[in-house]
Design a protein around this motif. Sequence first.
Motif, PDB file in Angstrom:
ATOM      1  N   ALA A 143      36.295  39.880  39.782  1.00 37.69           N
ATOM      2  CA  ALA A 143      37.630  40.470  39.649  1.00 37.69           C
ATOM      3  C   ALA A 143      38.532  39.812  40.680  1.00 37.69           C
ATOM      4  O   ALA A 143      38.150  39.681  41.853  1.00 37.69           O
ATOM      5  CB  ALA A 143      37.580  41.972  39.858  1.00 37.69           C
ATOM      6  N   VAL A 144      39.710  39.397  40.238  1.00 36.62           N
ATOM      7  CA  VAL A 144      40.642  38.661  41.099  1.00 36.62           C
ATOM      8  C   VAL A 144      41.938  39.445  41.248  1.00 36.62           C
ATOM      9  O   VAL A 144      42.532  39.872  40.243  1.00 36.62           O
ATOM     10  CB  VAL A 144      40.929  37.259  40.512  1.00 36.62           C
ATOM     11  N   ASP A 145      42.388  39.625  42.469  1.00 37.91           N
ATOM     12  CA  ASP A 145      43.665  40.289  42.761  1.00 37.91           C
ATOM     13  C   ASP A 145      44.457  39.411  43.729  1.00 37.91           C
ATOM     14  O   ASP A 145      44.174  39.357  44.917  1.00 37.91           O
ATOM     15  CB  ASP A 145      43.412  41.665  43.378  1.00 37.91           C
ATOM     16  N   ARG A 146      45.460  38.712  43.179  1.00 36.68           N
ATOM     17  CA  ARG A 146      46.354  37.904  44.010  1.00 36.68           C
ATOM     18  C   ARG A 146      47.775  38.444  43.967  1.00 36.68           C
ATOM     19  O   ARG A 146      48.704  37.807  44.454  1.00 36.68           O
ATOM     20  CB  ARG A 146      46.348  36.441  43.532  1.00 36.68           C
ATOM     21  N   ALA A 147      47.976  39.588  43.339  1.00 44.72           N
ATOM     22  CA  ALA A 147      49.308  40.184  43.181  1.00 44.72           C
ATOM     23  C   ALA A 147      49.564  41.187  44.309  1.00 44.72           C
ATOM     24  O   ALA A 147      48.644  41.865  44.774  1.00 44.72           O
ATOM     25  CB  ALA A 147      49.416  40.870  41.828  1.00 44.72           C
ATOM     26  N   THR A 148      50.829  41.286  44.719  1.00 44.20           N
ATOM     27  CA  THR A 148      51.169  42.189  45.827  1.00 44.20           C
ATOM     28  C   THR A 148      52.263  43.189  45.485  1.00 44.20           C
ATOM     29  O   THR A 148      52.518  44.112  46.254  1.00 44.20           O
ATOM     30  CB  THR A 148      51.624  41.375  47.049  1.00 44.20           C
ATOM     31  N   GLY A 149      52.927  43.032  44.350  1.00 42.65           N
ATOM     32  CA  GLY A 149      54.016  43.935  43.980  1.00 42.65           C
ATOM     33  C   GLY A 149      53.519  45.141  43.205  1.00 42.65           C
ATOM     34  O   GLY A 149      52.334  45.492  43.247  1.00 42.65           O
TER      35      GLY A 149
END
Length: 252
Positions: A143-149
């Motif tokens: 699982a990849v999370d590169r979002a911050t908004g």
Amino acid sequence: MTTPLMSGQAGASESTLSNPGFERGDLSGWSTTGTAFHGSVTNQPGWGWGCCFNQQGTYHLWGFAGGGDAPTGTVTSEPFTLTGTGMVSVLVSGGRNDDQLYVALTTLDGTVLHKATGTDDEAYRRVTWDAREHLGEQLRITAVDRATGGWGHINLDDVRVGLDKAPARASMGSPPTGTSPRGRAPRPRSGSARARIPSATSSTTRSTSRTATHCGVPSDRRTAFSPAPSSSTATPPGSPAPHRKRSSPRTA
């Protein structure tokens, strides 16, 4: 890289992974980078301002639980050998972002084979991938999370390996029903329903058309004729003689 094959409801599962649905209540069997998934294993059925996740079992990985939308990172499963039906499925929810938020099936070197993002919804949906061409190979789920908004998190639960039914190979790439392989509608066979299309309505139309031609009058003027008067009714003086049907067609 391909898109999800199918989606549907969650069901009971087991897998070659040691902790496929986080039912141990922690991330054992998984490794992380960054901080996005620290403290994200939870047994919460809802997210406080709504409900419900519809997770499988008790625990699941809620990407928002550890620190909201701001943290980034990855969580990756231990390697597993693809066996059984060759299908791999996961429950996915959370933010929608194909490039920065997704769950993926990868090779051991990190090559993405299939991936799925969320739908800006916390409720899980099942995504199933056809990985039969990789049967016998070692793969991973990450699982990849590169979002911050806003909606900058991804959720994961219930990884199933080789358990879901594979689609029939014979049905893949078949032409649509009712067409030939070249895309043309097939010709009706003699005696088929299509060959028996003429109905009572069409028969009546043909019969009427022949009668109009027999009388020497175009079919679009048939309504100009009135029924012939009965023998008991006299024809008013000066009126044209009533039209009478000839006993046989006019010959040249």
